[in-house]
Structures are given as C-alpha cells and as structure tokens.
Design a protein around this motif. Structure first.
Motif, short mmCIF file in Angstrom:
data_model
loop_
_atom_site.label_atom_id
_atom_site.label_comp_id
_atom_site.label_asym_id
_atom_site.label_seq_id
_atom_site.Cartn_x
_atom_site.Cartn_y
_atom_site.Cartn_z
N ALA A 103 0.81 -1.22 0.00
CA ALA A 103 0.00 0.00 0.00
C ALA A 103 0.84 1.26 0.00
CB ALA A 103 -0.94 0.00 1.21
N VAL A 104 1.95 1.26 0.75
CA VAL A 104 2.78 2.46 0.85
C VAL A 104 4.01 2.40 -0.05
CG1 VAL A 104 2.03 2.80 3.23
CG2 VAL A 104 4.18 1.61 2.79
N ASN A 105 4.09 1.34 -0.89
CA ASN A 105 5.28 1.15 -1.73
C ASN A 105 6.54 1.27 -0.88
OD1 ASN A 105 6.71 0.62 -4.07
ND2 ASN A 105 6.80 2.76 -4.70
N HIS A 106 6.61 0.41 0.13
CA HIS A 106 7.66 0.45 1.14
C HIS A 106 9.05 0.38 0.50
CE1 HIS A 106 9.83 -0.36 4.83
NE2 HIS A 106 8.73 -0.17 5.53
N PRO A 107 10.01 1.18 1.00
CA PRO A 107 11.36 1.14 0.42
C PRO A 107 12.10 -0.17 0.65
CG PRO A 107 11.32 2.52 2.39
CD PRO A 107 9.90 2.21 2.05
N LEU A 108 11.68 -0.94 1.66
CA LEU A 108 12.32 -2.24 1.92
C LEU A 108 11.25 -3.22 2.36
CD1 LEU A 108 14.98 -3.85 2.18
CD2 LEU A 108 15.03 -3.18 4.59
N PHE A 109 10.78 -4.05 1.42
CA PHE A 109 9.79 -5.07 1.75
C PHE A 109 10.40 -6.04 2.76
CE2 PHE A 109 6.97 -5.11 -2.33
CZ PHE A 109 6.65 -3.79 -2.10
N PHE A 110 9.58 -6.52 3.69
CA PHE A 110 10.09 -7.52 4.63
C PHE A 110 10.55 -8.76 3.86
CE2 PHE A 110 5.66 -9.08 4.46
CZ PHE A 110 5.87 -10.45 4.36
N PHE A 139 -6.19 -12.25 -0.10
CA PHE A 139 -5.34 -11.32 -0.84
C PHE A 139 -4.01 -11.11 -0.13
CE2 PHE A 139 -4.36 -6.79 -2.18
CZ PHE A 139 -3.87 -7.16 -3.42
N ILE A 140 -4.03 -11.07 1.20
CA ILE A 140 -2.79 -10.94 1.97
C ILE A 140 -1.88 -12.13 1.70
CG2 ILE A 140 -1.83 -10.83 4.30
CD1 ILE A 140 -3.36 -8.30 3.37
N ILE A 141 -2.46 -13.32 1.66
CA ILE A 141 -1.68 -14.53 1.36
C ILE A 141 -1.09 -14.45 -0.04
CG2 ILE A 141 -1.86 -17.03 0.97
CD1 ILE A 141 -3.96 -17.05 3.25
N SER A 142 -1.87 -13.99 -1.00
CA SER A 142 -1.38 -13.82 -2.37
C SER A 142 -0.17 -12.88 -2.41
CB SER A 142 -2.47 -13.27 -3.28
OG SER A 142 -3.52 -14.19 -3.44
N LEU A 143 -0.28 -11.75 -1.72
CA LEU A 143 0.83 -10.79 -1.69
C LEU A 143 2.06 -11.40 -1.03
CD1 LEU A 143 -0.87 -7.40 -0.71
CD2 LEU A 143 0.09 -8.02 -2.94
N ALA A 144 1.86 -12.13 0.06
CA ALA A 144 3.00 -12.73 0.77
C ALA A 144 3.77 -13.67 -0.15
CB ALA A 144 2.51 -13.49 2.00
N CYS A 145 3.04 -14.42 -0.97
CA CYS A 145 3.69 -15.37 -1.88
C CYS A 145 4.33 -14.67 -3.08
CB CYS A 145 2.68 -16.41 -2.35
SG CYS A 145 2.02 -17.45 -1.03
N ARG A 146 3.60 -13.77 -3.72
CA ARG A 146 4.05 -13.14 -4.96
C ARG A 146 5.06 -12.02 -4.70
NH1 ARG A 146 0.48 -13.82 -9.49
NH2 ARG A 146 -1.08 -15.40 -9.05
N GLN A 147 4.81 -11.23 -3.65
CA GLN A 147 5.60 -10.04 -3.40
C GLN A 147 6.83 -10.32 -2.53
OE1 GLN A 147 3.57 -6.01 -2.68
NE2 GLN A 147 3.95 -6.73 -0.60
N HIS A 148 6.70 -11.33 -1.65
CA HIS A 148 7.76 -11.60 -0.67
C HIS A 148 8.38 -12.99 -0.81
CE1 HIS A 148 6.70 -7.93 1.60
NE2 HIS A 148 5.46 -8.24 1.25
N ALA A 196 -3.24 -18.50 -3.12
CA ALA A 196 -2.26 -17.50 -3.56
C ALA A 196 -2.38 -17.20 -5.05
CB ALA A 196 -0.85 -18.00 -3.24
N TYR A 197 -2.81 -18.20 -5.82
CA TYR A 197 -2.84 -18.07 -7.29
C TYR A 197 -3.99 -17.20 -7.78
CZ TYR A 197 -3.29 -19.53 -12.17
OH TYR A 197 -3.42 -19.54 -13.53
N ARG A 198 -5.16 -17.34 -7.15
CA ARG A 198 -6.36 -16.65 -7.63
C ARG A 198 -6.48 -15.29 -6.95
NH1 ARG A 198 -11.05 -21.26 -8.38
NH2 ARG A 198 -9.70 -22.88 -9.30
N LEU A 199 -5.97 -14.28 -7.59
CA LEU A 199 -5.92 -12.94 -7.02
C LEU A 199 -7.32 -12.32 -6.90
CD1 LEU A 199 -2.84 -11.42 -8.88
CD2 LEU A 199 -2.96 -12.05 -6.49
N GLY A 200 -7.62 -11.78 -5.73
CA GLY A 200 -8.84 -11.02 -5.54
C GLY A 200 -10.11 -11.83 -5.39
N GLU A 201 -10.01 -13.16 -5.33
CA GLU A 201 -11.20 -13.99 -5.17
C GLU A 201 -11.44 -14.33 -3.70
OE1 GLU A 201 -11.61 -17.43 -7.52
OE2 GLU A 201 -11.30 -16.41 -9.44
N ASN A 202 -12.70 -14.61 -3.38
CA ASN A 202 -13.04 -15.11 -2.05
C ASN A 202 -13.39 -16.60 -2.20
OD1 ASN A 202 -13.99 -15.73 0.46
ND2 ASN A 202 -15.78 -14.39 0.38
#
Length: 224
Positions: A103-110, A139-148, A196-202
C-alpha cells in the motif's frame, strides 16, 4: 507518556477493555526505553505487551520484545538476524504485514527468508488501517507469496496458526487438531496453492464456528 502511564492505561486496566498493550517503536516515534516504560505500565495493569518494530528503522524494539517475552513483534522490515534469533529464542511471534508494504510502496519489503532461518514463528495480518484498507486474508496470502516469496504452505500457516500464536491462543485455535475449538473454513478451490494463485477472489464456501455451520455456499445461515 505521563497521560498514558498515569491515566489512560490504569483506566483501561480497571475497565477490562484490553488484554494487550501495543506500541510503535521506530526512529522519530517511541524509542526503546520509552516503550519499556509504557509497556511495563500496561503489564502492571493486566495487559501483555505487543510491539510494532523495525518498520522503517532498527532502534532496538525487537530486542525489547525478546527481553520482555512479548506476545508479538510486527513489521520487522529492518530487523537484523541477531534480533530475529532473539525473538525466536524468547518465543515471540513475528507478524508480517504484506499489504502495508504494498500500500505504501515500502522502500524495503520484509524478507521472510532470514526469519525462517532464525526459527521465528510467523503470523500474518491485514494491518487494516486508514493507510492500508484491506480486510481480505486471501489477498494478503497472495501478496505474501508473490511479493515476498513465501511458499504457499508457509503463508497459510502464518495466516492461521501463526496468527493464533500472536494472540497466545494457539492452545485452542489456529489449527485443526483434536481438542481444539472447531473453527474450520471449507474453500472452493482444487488445491491450497490456489489461495495464492487466484488474485482477488473469495474462495470461502463454508464456515464452521465452534463446531456449527454459520456460512454455507457463501451465504450466512447462522449469526454467531
């Protein structure tokens, strides 16, 4: 700080409004020893300590979390491996927040890799707040996998059992085991990796809470 320690915290303790006292420890915010004073006051009035640390700098909040054996330490973007090891040894749960980094485009992702290497139990949360409005754990799980780069199984553990650990409730919730509270989600997906694969779905089809079905076929059938 005087108002917090002498007025607000004692009143919250008397009223029983909270079981934990949280604080932000970072450069330009509360420093380590200031956090100690506030969190010790919270503990004196029946509230266990939690801390937000290492989000934008490392000023020792994580070391304090280990020393005080806190419930959890959140963010950990700038936390060195030495402090991660202290947290793990002290039984403090590290809580990672993928959505706020996004959300904040953090300078250092965890980075979860050194956390796993240190043996730290991880929880994961939405961090829903004015700067990060998101209540979707899939969605948080998706981000954790794809982004981190978290493996899906690790992300799922953090979102369930790890979250329970961060609240000191892992003895009765957070995993499906004999003797634990029957809180179960049934997901309409072919494999757990699809969360993690299906972005934005419930993917939630059925919710079982305290052993009773409260949501079925995506519709609420019983208010809990």
């Amino acid at each position: 700080m005087d108002m917090l320690i002498k007025e607000m915290i004692p009143e919250v303790g008397r009223s029983g409004l909270a079981e934990a006292c949280d604080i932000w420890c970072d450069s330009g915010h509360y420093e380590k020893e200031e956090c100690r004073k506030i969190l010790e006051a919270g503990r004196e009035h029946g509230m266990e300590p939690k801390i937000h640390a290492g989000a934008y700098s490392y000023v020792g909040g994580e070391d304090l979390a280990a020393e005080m054996k806190m419930y959890s330490a959140d963010h950990l973007n700038y936390t060195p491996i030495s402090a991660l090891e202290k947290l793990a040894e002290s039984g403090v749960t590290g809580v990672v927040l993928p959505r706020i980094d996004f959300a904040v485009n953090h300078p250092l992702f965890f980075n979860p890799r050194p956390m796993f290497e240190a043996g730290l139990e991880l929880g994961m949360a939405t961090n829903c707040c004015p700067g990060c409005w998101c209540t979707s754990m899939p969605f948080i799980i998706s981000l954790a996998c794809r982004q981190h780069g978290m493996p899906p199984a690790r992300a799922l553990r953090a979102a369930t059992y790890g979250g329970a650990c961060a609240l000191k409730r892992e003895d009765h919730i957070g995993s499906i085991e004999a003797g634990k509270q029957a809180d179960i989600l049934i997901l309409d997906i072919p494999t757990y990796e699809d969360i993690a694969y299906r972005l934005g779905e419930n993917p939630v089809d059925t919710v079982i809470r305290h052993g009773k079905i409260s949501v079925q076929n995506g519709a609420v059938i019983q208010e809990i």
